[in-house]
Scaffold this motif. Structure first.
Motif, PDB file in Angstrom:
ATOM      1  N   UNK A  34       2.125   3.221  27.163  1.00  0.00           N
ATOM      2  CA  UNK A  34       2.970   2.474  26.223  1.00  0.00           C
ATOM      3  C   UNK A  34       2.441   2.704  24.815  1.00  0.00           C
ATOM      4  N   UNK A  35       3.241   2.303  23.860  1.00  0.00           N
ATOM      5  CA  UNK A  35       2.842   2.294  22.458  1.00  0.00           C
ATOM      6  C   UNK A  35       2.776   0.852  21.993  1.00  0.00           C
ATOM      7  N   UNK A  36       1.797   0.537  21.138  1.00  0.00           N
ATOM      8  CA  UNK A  36       1.779  -0.801  20.549  1.00  0.00           C
ATOM      9  C   UNK A  36       2.675  -0.802  19.312  1.00  0.00           C
ATOM     10  N   UNK A  37       2.764  -1.943  18.652  1.00  0.00           N
ATOM     11  CA  UNK A  37       3.656  -2.093  17.504  1.00  0.00           C
ATOM     12  C   UNK A  37       3.316  -1.130  16.367  1.00  0.00           C
ATOM     13  N   UNK A  38       2.046  -0.715  16.281  1.00  0.00           N
ATOM     14  CA  UNK A  38       1.619   0.214  15.234  1.00  0.00           C
ATOM     15  C   UNK A  38       1.771   1.676  15.658  1.00  0.00           C
ATOM     16  N   UNK A  39       2.262   1.919  16.863  1.00  0.00           N
ATOM     17  CA  UNK A  39       2.450   3.282  17.350  1.00  0.00           C
ATOM     18  C   UNK A  39       1.234   3.886  18.016  1.00  0.00           C
ATOM     19  N   UNK A  40       0.182   3.085  18.273  1.00  0.00           N
ATOM     20  CA  UNK A  40      -1.006   3.592  18.978  1.00  0.00           C
ATOM     21  C   UNK A  40      -0.691   3.715  20.462  1.00  0.00           C
ATOM     22  N   UNK A  41      -1.224   4.784  21.062  1.00  0.00           N
ATOM     23  CA  UNK A  41      -0.988   5.067  22.479  1.00  0.00           C
ATOM     24  C   UNK A  41      -1.968   4.291  23.362  1.00  0.00           C
ATOM     25  N   UNK A  42      -1.456   3.807  24.483  1.00  0.00           N
ATOM     26  CA  UNK A  42      -2.267   3.113  25.481  1.00  0.00           C
ATOM     27  C   UNK A  42      -1.923   3.678  26.853  1.00  0.00           C
ATOM     28  N   UNK A  43      -2.941   3.733  27.717  1.00  0.00           N
ATOM     29  CA  UNK A  43      -2.741   4.205  29.088  1.00  0.00           C
ATOM     30  C   UNK A  43      -3.738   3.512  29.992  1.00  0.00           C
ATOM     31  N   UNK A  44      -3.300   3.173  31.189  1.00  0.00           N
ATOM     32  CA  UNK A  44      -4.211   2.624  32.183  1.00  0.00           C
ATOM     33  C   UNK A  44      -3.771   3.062  33.565  1.00  0.00           C
ATOM     34  N   UNK A  45      -4.743   3.187  34.440  1.00  0.00           N
ATOM     35  CA  UNK A  45      -4.477   3.548  35.832  1.00  0.00           C
ATOM     36  C   UNK A  45      -4.097   2.286  36.580  1.00  0.00           C
ATOM     37  N   UNK A  46      -3.029   2.380  37.366  1.00  0.00           N
ATOM     38  CA  UNK A  46      -2.548   1.214  38.113  1.00  0.00           C
ATOM     39  C   UNK A  46      -2.135   1.611  39.516  1.00  0.00           C
ATOM     40  N   UNK A  47      -2.545   0.803  40.478  1.00  0.00           N
ATOM     41  CA  UNK A  47      -2.039   0.975  41.838  1.00  0.00           C
ATOM     42  C   UNK A  47      -1.082  -0.162  42.181  1.00  0.00           C
ATOM     43  N   UNK A  48      -0.974  -1.150  41.308  1.00  0.00           N
ATOM     44  CA  UNK A  48      -0.053  -2.264  41.550  1.00  0.00           C
ATOM     45  C   UNK A  48       1.256  -2.026  40.799  1.00  0.00           C
ATOM     46  N   UNK A  49       1.979  -1.016  41.268  1.00  0.00           N
ATOM     47  CA  UNK A  49       3.292  -0.660  40.735  1.00  0.00           C
ATOM     48  C   UNK A  49       4.224  -0.561  41.933  1.00  0.00           C
ATOM     49  N   UNK A  50       5.383  -1.180  41.833  1.00  0.00           N
ATOM     50  CA  UNK A  50       6.298  -1.132  42.966  1.00  0.00           C
ATOM     51  C   UNK A  50       7.741  -1.269  42.518  1.00  0.00           C
ATOM     52  N   UNK A  51       8.631  -0.790  43.356  1.00  0.00           N
ATOM     53  CA  UNK A  51      10.054  -1.013  43.178  1.00  0.00           C
ATOM     54  C   UNK A  51      10.326  -2.475  43.524  1.00  0.00           C
ATOM     55  N   UNK A  52      11.135  -3.137  42.722  1.00  0.00           N
ATOM     56  CA  UNK A  52      11.445  -4.545  42.950  1.00  0.00           C
ATOM     57  C   UNK A  52      12.892  -4.730  43.371  1.00  0.00           C
ATOM     58  N   UNK A  53      13.808  -3.976  42.772  1.00  0.00           N
ATOM     59  CA  UNK A  53      15.231  -4.179  43.003  1.00  0.00           C
ATOM     60  C   UNK A  53      15.972  -2.861  42.818  1.00  0.00           C
ATOM     61  N   UNK A  54      17.027  -2.681  43.598  1.00  0.00           N
ATOM     62  CA  UNK A  54      17.904  -1.524  43.422  1.00  0.00           C
ATOM     63  C   UNK A  54      19.109  -1.856  42.553  1.00  0.00           C
ATOM     64  N   UNK A  55      19.533  -3.133  42.558  1.00  0.00           N
ATOM     65  CA  UNK A  55      20.710  -3.536  41.799  1.00  0.00           C
ATOM     66  C   UNK A  55      20.439  -4.853  41.094  1.00  0.00           C
TER      67      UNK A  55
END
Length: 177
Positions: A34-55
């Protein structure tokens, strides 16, 4: 489901036992950017990412309140989920290391029109618009609607988080037939 007053009377699992049990749950490894409000780049490793809804289509990213990326993620209007393959171990490790320059390897590009960082060779890219932020214990759950999806080489085995380490899986013999 019972009411909240009854739930509080129930014993809670020991946090370390819970942590050890969750280490046995294999999960895909992603790098969320993601970018913060000032345009700085951020990155983090995540294993807690999932699909929540199709519609409507929704994905969820869990981020610790103590993460150095938390404020940027909580305030970002967009983020990118980079689903990693086995060849991304170094990037995943670097983005999981506290204090590391997560963009030092030069693998990231900027998404046209938004500037959100992404890994061009990721297995799947989900550029998402943030739709909600939900507090859940010591994490926030960031909900996002994918606005653009790109897929890469599906032949590359996925990078997985299991037993507190990075792993890959091999296709079963039946899948090769």
């Amino acid at each position: 489901m019972t009411g909240a007053s009854q739930d509080t009377a129930r014993p809670v699992a020991d946090p370390q036992i819970f942590r050890d049990a969750m280490a046995l749950l294999a999960a895909p490894v992603t790098v969320v950017t993601a970018l913060d409000a000032a345009g700085r780049r951020y990155a983090f490793t995540a294993s807690s990412v999932t699909s929540v809804s199709l519609d409507p289509p929704l994905v969820m990213v869990g981020i610790a309140l103590t993460s150095s990326c938390h404020t940027a993620m909580a305030e970002a209007g967009e983020f990118c989920v980079n689903i990693l393959g086995e060849d991304h171990r170094d990037v995943a490790q670097r983005c999981a290391t506290h204090g590391a320059d997560r963009f030092t390897g030069g693998e990231f590009a900027a998404w046209d029109g938004t500037g959100v960082p992404y890994l061009p060779d990721a297995t799947v890219l989900l550029r998402c618009r943030t739709t909600d932020l939900v507090r859940a214990g010591d994490h926030d759950l960031v909900l996002g609607t994918p606005v653009e999806i790109r897929t890469g080489d599906s032949a590359t085995p996925p990078l997985l988080w299991y037993r507190r380490g990075f792993h890959t899986c091999a296709p079963s013999a039946a899948a090769l037939v």
